[in-house]
Design a protein around this motif. Structure first.
Motif, PDB file in Angstrom:
ATOM      1  N   ALA A 120      46.686  20.961  43.079  1.00  0.00           N
ATOM      2  CA  ALA A 120      46.679  19.648  42.436  1.00  0.00           C
ATOM      3  C   ALA A 120      47.878  18.813  42.859  1.00  0.00           C
ATOM      4  N   VAL A 121      49.038  19.456  42.995  1.00  0.00           N
ATOM      5  CA  VAL A 121      50.237  18.726  43.440  1.00  0.00           C
ATOM      6  C   VAL A 121      50.071  18.253  44.873  1.00  0.00           C
ATOM      7  N   LEU A 122      49.592  19.127  45.743  1.00  0.00           N
ATOM      8  CA  LEU A 122      49.374  18.735  47.137  1.00  0.00           C
ATOM      9  C   LEU A 122      48.352  17.610  47.250  1.00  0.00           C
ATOM     10  N   GLY A 123      47.206  17.783  46.576  1.00  0.00           N
ATOM     11  CA  GLY A 123      46.162  16.772  46.661  1.00  0.00           C
ATOM     12  C   GLY A 123      46.552  15.461  46.022  1.00  0.00           C
ATOM     13  N   GLY A 124      47.193  15.508  44.857  1.00  0.00           N
ATOM     14  CA  GLY A 124      47.619  14.274  44.207  1.00  0.00           C
ATOM     15  C   GLY A 124      48.656  13.512  45.003  1.00  0.00           C
ATOM     16  N   TYR A 125      49.589  14.234  45.613  1.00  0.00           N
ATOM     17  CA  TYR A 125      50.601  13.582  46.462  1.00  0.00           C
ATOM     18  C   TYR A 125      49.960  12.939  47.683  1.00  0.00           C
ATOM     19  N   ALA A 126      49.032  13.637  48.314  1.00  0.00           N
ATOM     20  CA  ALA A 126      48.377  13.089  49.507  1.00  0.00           C
ATOM     21  C   ALA A 126      47.538  11.865  49.164  1.00  0.00           C
ATOM     22  N   PRO A 133      40.521   7.007  55.580  1.00  0.00           N
ATOM     23  CA  PRO A 133      39.131   6.622  55.300  1.00  0.00           C
ATOM     24  C   PRO A 133      38.489   7.563  54.276  1.00  0.00           C
ATOM     25  N   GLY A 134      37.742   6.993  53.360  1.00  0.00           N
ATOM     26  CA  GLY A 134      37.082   7.775  52.329  1.00  0.00           C
ATOM     27  C   GLY A 134      37.923   8.041  51.101  1.00  0.00           C
ATOM     28  N   ARG A 135      39.064   7.370  50.990  1.00  0.00           N
ATOM     29  CA  ARG A 135      39.959   7.600  49.850  1.00  0.00           C
ATOM     30  C   ARG A 135      39.294   7.186  48.539  1.00  0.00           C
ATOM     31  N   ARG A 136      38.599   6.068  48.554  1.00  0.00           N
ATOM     32  CA  ARG A 136      37.919   5.632  47.334  1.00  0.00           C
ATOM     33  C   ARG A 136      36.780   6.569  46.963  1.00  0.00           C
ATOM     34  N   GLY A 137      36.127   7.119  47.962  1.00  0.00           N
ATOM     35  CA  GLY A 137      35.071   8.084  47.681  1.00  0.00           C
ATOM     36  C   GLY A 137      35.611   9.337  47.029  1.00  0.00           C
ATOM     37  N   VAL A 138      36.778   9.785  47.498  1.00  0.00           N
ATOM     38  CA  VAL A 138      37.412  10.952  46.891  1.00  0.00           C
ATOM     39  C   VAL A 138      37.770  10.652  45.440  1.00  0.00           C
ATOM     40  N   PHE A 139      38.254   9.447  45.192  1.00  0.00           N
ATOM     41  CA  PHE A 139      38.602   9.057  43.827  1.00  0.00           C
ATOM     42  C   PHE A 139      37.366   9.107  42.925  1.00  0.00           C
ATOM     43  N   ALA A 140      36.233   8.607  43.407  1.00  0.00           N
ATOM     44  CA  ALA A 140      35.004   8.634  42.614  1.00  0.00           C
ATOM     45  C   ALA A 140      34.552  10.064  42.343  1.00  0.00           C
ATOM     46  N   TRP A 188      47.799  12.691  40.844  1.00  0.00           N
ATOM     47  CA  TRP A 188      47.572  11.472  41.622  1.00  0.00           C
ATOM     48  C   TRP A 188      48.241  10.278  40.941  1.00  0.00           C
ATOM     49  N   VAL A 189      47.989  10.122  39.653  1.00  0.00           N
ATOM     50  CA  VAL A 189      48.581   9.009  38.908  1.00  0.00           C
ATOM     51  C   VAL A 189      50.096   9.156  38.827  1.00  0.00           C
ATOM     52  N   PHE A 190      50.566  10.376  38.599  1.00  0.00           N
ATOM     53  CA  PHE A 190      52.003  10.586  38.447  1.00  0.00           C
ATOM     54  C   PHE A 190      52.744  10.354  39.756  1.00  0.00           C
TER      55      PHE A 190
END
Length: 312
Positions: A120-126, A133-140, A188-190
């Protein structure tokens, strides 16, 4: 020769409106004492009772014998104080299988909850600091995964692990625990507010690579959020019941939740022994590590939850 006048020049002054002493006293009282709400106080007290009464009942019941549980009031002590005897019997009953279940739970927490926090730390930081590309899709996908209850995925997960031959093994509990959509979203938010981009750019200018920037610059700043996610995933893994129930058949791999449930069901089986005093004492011993973790890490997870709530 004409001398210069040393008389000071008077400047126009603006008169402030006079404030009555009564208004001053009222304003001081308003700033000193916060407003009190009777309704809010009553609701807070009701929530406090709702939270503490089960704990008080559990603590008092753990001091009673098997006979005392049936012959005394639940929220009052019994004449025979048997807490230490119950603890000793809980740890030694059935050749000390409770300790085996405790070690299994610790294994699932260290590998499952610890791995989920790290991912979660790795993914949220990235997701917070890199644009791809596809960042918004990952968020959804992350938001959708948060809304899906874990029980709805238990049966498909069992079928998949059954095809892989991993059921009735510790990996059937550890691997699904590595995924924490809520922890990923929280990090991600933090990370968006906790790690300044200027600090990352300064580290890159000094020649630091991405891994070094993450571990030496970003990770210390993410400590409050990391502890918060760790506590959430630890509690979820420690109290996990449904997933081990459908994945495990061997009692040697049971966590505490499943093992205590097996003891509780002994009374309903033919020739089974009722050990409700051991079930209650084991439940008390089970929640002690969680309470200790929350108390020791309180300042970290509180600051992690409050991060980003105030925008400067």
């Amino acid at each position: 020769m004409t001398g210069l006048s040393t008389t000071p020049v008077s400047r126009p002054t603006t008169k402030r409106p006079a404030v009555s002493p009564q208004l001053r006293v009222q304003s001081r009282r308003a700033t000193r004492r916060p407003r009190r709400s009777v309704l809010l106080t009553v609701l807070t007290g009701a929530v406090l009772l709702y939270s503490l009464v089960p704990l008080v009942w559990l603590l008092l019941s753990a001091t009673k014998t098997q006979e005392g549980l049936a012959g005394s009031f639940g929220l009052w002590i019994d004449g025979d104080f048997a807490l230490w005897d119950n603890i000793r019997e809980t740890l030694t009953y059935q050749d000390g299988v409770f300790l085996r279940w405790l070690l299994n739970t610790l294994l699932y927490v260290v590998l499952g909850a610890g791995g989920a926090t790290f991912l979660a730390v790795l993914g949220g930081y990235a997701l917070a600091k890199f644009d791809f590309p596809g960042r918004r899709g990952v968020f959804a996908v992350v938001i959708g995964a948060v809304a899906v209850p874990t029980t709805a995925l238990a049966v498909p997960t069992f079928l998949m692990f059954s095809e892989l031959g991993l059921t009735d093994t510790p990996w059937a509990v550890i691997v699904p625990s590595l995924i924490s959509p809520f922890g990923l979203y929280l990090m991600w938010v933090f990370a968006t507010e906790a790690v300044p981009k200027e600090l990352m750019e300064a580290a890159r200018i000094d020649g630091a690579g991405e891994l070094r920037t993450f571990f030496q610059v970003a990770l210390p700043l993410l400590a409050p959020g990391t502890v918060t996610v760790l506590l959430f995933t630890t509690v979820a893994t420690w109290n996990n019941y449904f997933l081990p129930l459908i994945m495990l058949k061997d009692p040697d791999w049971y966590p505490l939740t499943l093992g205590l449930d097996a003891w509780n069901k002994q009374a309903s089986t033919a020739g089974g022994e009722a050990v409700f005093n051991l079930v209650i004492t084991g439940s008390l011993l089970t929640i002690v590590p969680l309470i200790a973790a929350f108390l020791l890490l309180q300042k970290y997870w509180q600051s992690g939850l409050a991060a980003g709530s105030v925008k400067e």
